[in-house]
Design an enzyme around this catalytic site. Structure first.
Site: not given
Ligand code: NAD
Length: 270
Positions: A169, A162, A98, A198, A71, A25, A201
């Site tokens: 977003k 997406y 999240i 990145i 949340v 994460s 999950l």
């Molecule tokens: P991740 O799956 O590790 O994290 C997503 C998190 O959201 C998880 O911990 C999950 O439990 C949580 N979540 C989902 N529904 C929820 C709810 N109802 N209540 C509480 N928590 C909830 O994946 P990540 O890539 O680390 O994502 C984190 C953030 O980064 C997200 O906003 C994602 O859109 C953003 N992001 C990711 C990337 C990428 O390529 N991985 C790029 C840009 C932005």
């Protein structure tokens, strides 16, 4: 944690990390960087099945508060913030990392494939949750503070598959600006980091993910994948006093991909 630059930029600061699911994460990279700079951390996790992975990680960085918080459940948000208020009395920073959508809507046509229910759920979990968490956290930041959320370029440009997450977003980034405006007079800074792809999950849910990674790598000025440590470093900047005077910003940490209008021909040969 040993890989993250150590120091005392966050010494004496306490913050809440929302959004660790596992060691991949983005929130976990950020947490390790903040801890390496002396922050004291509280964590929330989605549900019992997530707790199995999150608790050992949180304990490895000496987190005194590890709380369940979906949340979408007001009672769980009430409970998590009440516990923080009771145990700590105040907060210095918030990390919101999240997002969620029905993965069957992360492929194909946006206009044909987006349902009312999933549009609402995606907005609720991926955008409104930051408004809600920021509001609650601000009540504990009487001495000033800083908040960061995670976003992606799909808010500004169309990215294949997406879809509804891009719309959420866009709402998240606009919310960041409005929250920054509202809370600025009280000395609170509110920013977003727009990270490049990145392997986490959440990213695994996007169809054509492999193409997304190789295209970003080849087309970006740095010709590299986005390094989670770079994202963690940006979060450290925004959440520490280094980030003074910076608010309402969407900081791109994506190997420079967002500045490219048209990639070099040779860069596209894999
Ligand atoms: P991740 O799956 O590790 O994290 C997503 C998190 O959201 C998880 O911990 C999950 O439990 C949580 N979540 C989902 N529904 C929820 C709810 N109802 N209540 C509480 N928590 C909830 O994946 P990540 O890539 O680390 O994502 C984190 C953030 O980064 C997200 O906003 C994602 O859109 C953003 N992001 C990711 C990337 C990428 O390529 N991985 C790029 C840009 C932005």
């Amino acid at each position: 944690m040993s890989d993250f630059p150590k120091g005392d930029l966050m010494a004496g600061k306490r913050g809440l990390i929302m959004g660790v699911a596992n060691k991949n994460s983005i929130a976990w990279s950020i947490a390790q960087q903040l801890r390496a700079q002396g922050a004291e951390l509280a964590f929330t996790y989605l549900n019992e099945s997530m707790e199995r992975r999150v608790r050992p990680l949180a304990e490895s960085v000496d987190a005194p508060l590890i709380l369940e918080c979906d949340v979408t459940q007001d009672t769980q948000m009430d409970g998590a913030f009440a516990t923080i208020a009771e145990k700590w009395g105040s907060l210095d920073f918030l990390v919101h990392s999240i997002a969620f959508t029905d993965r069957t809507e992360l492929e194909g046509s946006f206009v044909e494939g987006t349902t009312r229910q999933n549009f609402k759920d995606t907005m609720d979990i991926s955008a409104f949750s930051f408004v809600d968490a920021a509001n609650r956290a601000s009540k504990l930041m009487s001495e000033g503070g800083s908040m960061v959320t995670l976003t992606y370029l799909g808010s500004e440009r169309t990215i294949p598959n997406y879809n509804v997450m891009g719309v959420a977003k866009a709402a998240l980034e606009a919310s960041t600006r409005y929250i920054a405006r509202d809370l600025g007079p009280a000395g609170l800074r509110v920013n977003a980091i727009s990270a490049g792809p990145i392997k986490t999950l959440a990213a695994a849910g996007i169809s054509s993910g492999r193409h997304m990674f190789s295209f970003n790598r080849n087309a970006s000025p740095l010709r590299q994948d986005t390094d989670p440590k770079g994202v963690a470093g940006a979060a450290l900047y925004l959440l520490s006093d280094l980030g003074a005077s910076c608010t309402g910003e969407v900081l791109h940490v994506d190997a420079g991909f967002h500045i490219v209008g048209m990639p070099d021909e040779e860069a596209m040969v894999d």
